[in-house]
Design an enzyme around this catalytic site. Structure first.
Site: not given
Length: 301
Positions: A89, A114, A124, A213, A218, A223
């Protein structure tokens, strides 16, 4: 050119009119603010906004954990303690908002994280630019023979030329068809939301991506790793360079404990103890599977 003339003008205008603020400022991140860092052949990342710095992590931690951290005598030590013990946290108190231009297939891999707020350029409402990701010759690789989701040997000679030509030709033809289907210049054509469906996955898109952060670390751990796909790894590496300047103490702890560290299972720790006591431990006596044992051997070097 990764940036359009309008985007360049917008950035120049923003940097030309700095404003005084009372909020926490990271001098390292201020140097990155609004500047675009080119990635791949037409992509970029640029920092739009950020909140907090190393001090914000420490401030939040001392509110959260109080007397439990009084033995830590300085900010760096506290941040390393938090990272070492997986306290999340305090790191969530820092946030960053990025503008990213990236190929669609990279975006679809990226969006699996996510834990961010995302707003993507809408095909669009707007007409996409004729820009595609075409790999550099040293990134044209065959399927790995040992890894179902990785690359093997780099293509050479005629085979490399054949594949490169297919990539360029198909992307160009698809965009020609996209433009010819659009409702414009007196032609009834298709709505933009339908005309876009034939476009290839190497078409470039753009989005604003905002995250804290903790979740950014993560993302970077997965990545920016050497095993990640090259096309997303280079974006992660560009972001990591900004984060290193933004929160240098937190980033150093992240590099040490997450990127450079390993997590051992209870069985692995037991094996280490037995080895230190002079016992010869094998895969058969370790209690590990062959895959676990192989990874354990890599950790031991």
């Amino acid at each position: 050119m990764p940036l359009s003339p309008d985007q360049i003008a917008e950035i120049d205008a923003a940097r030309a009119t700095p404003r005084q603020t009372l909020r926490a400022v990271s001098e390292g991140m201020e140097a990155h603010l609004y500047r675009a860092q080119e990635v791949l052949d037409h992509g970029f990342i640029r920092v739009i906004d950020y909140m907090g710095d190393d001090a914000a992590i420490v401030q939040a931690a001392r509110v959260s954990y109080g007397a439990g951290t009084k033995h830590v005598s300085n900010d760096e030590g506290l941040i390393r303690y938090l990272m070492r013990h997986w306290h999340s946290t305090p790191f969530e108190m820092c946030e960053i908002k990025l503008h990213v231009k990236l190929p669609v297939f990279v975006a679809r891999q990226w969006i699996r994280h996510r834990t961010a707020n995302v707003n993507e350029y809408s095909a669009r409402y707007s007409i996409l630019d004729r820009e595609f990701y075409i790999p550099a010759p040293d990134q044209l690789a065959a399927q790995s023979t040992v890894n179902n989701q990785g690359r093997g040997a780099v293509l050479q000679g005629e085979e490399a030329a054949r594949v490169l030509e297919i990539l360029k030709r198909d992307a160009g033809q698809a965009f020609d068809s996209y433009e010819s289907m659009l409702s414009q210049e007196g032609q009834q054509g298709l709505a933009r939301e339908l005309a876009r469906m034939n476009l290839p996955m190497n078409t470039y898109t753009q989005w604003y991506w905002k995250t804290d952060l903790h979740n950014l670390f993560h993302f970077l751990r997965l990545r920016a790793d050497a095993h990640a796909q090259y096309e997303i790894r280079v974006y992660a590496e560009a972001i990591a360079a900004c984060v290193k300047d933004w929160v240098p103490l937190a980033f150093a702890a992240f590099e040490d404990y997450r990127m450079g560290g390993v997590t051992l299972s209870a069985k692995a720790i037991d094996c280490v103890k037995r080895m230190l006591n002079g016992e010869k431990v094998t895969q058969e006596t370790s209690g590990m599977s062959k895959g676990e044992w192989r990874e354990f051997q890599v950790v031991l070097g």
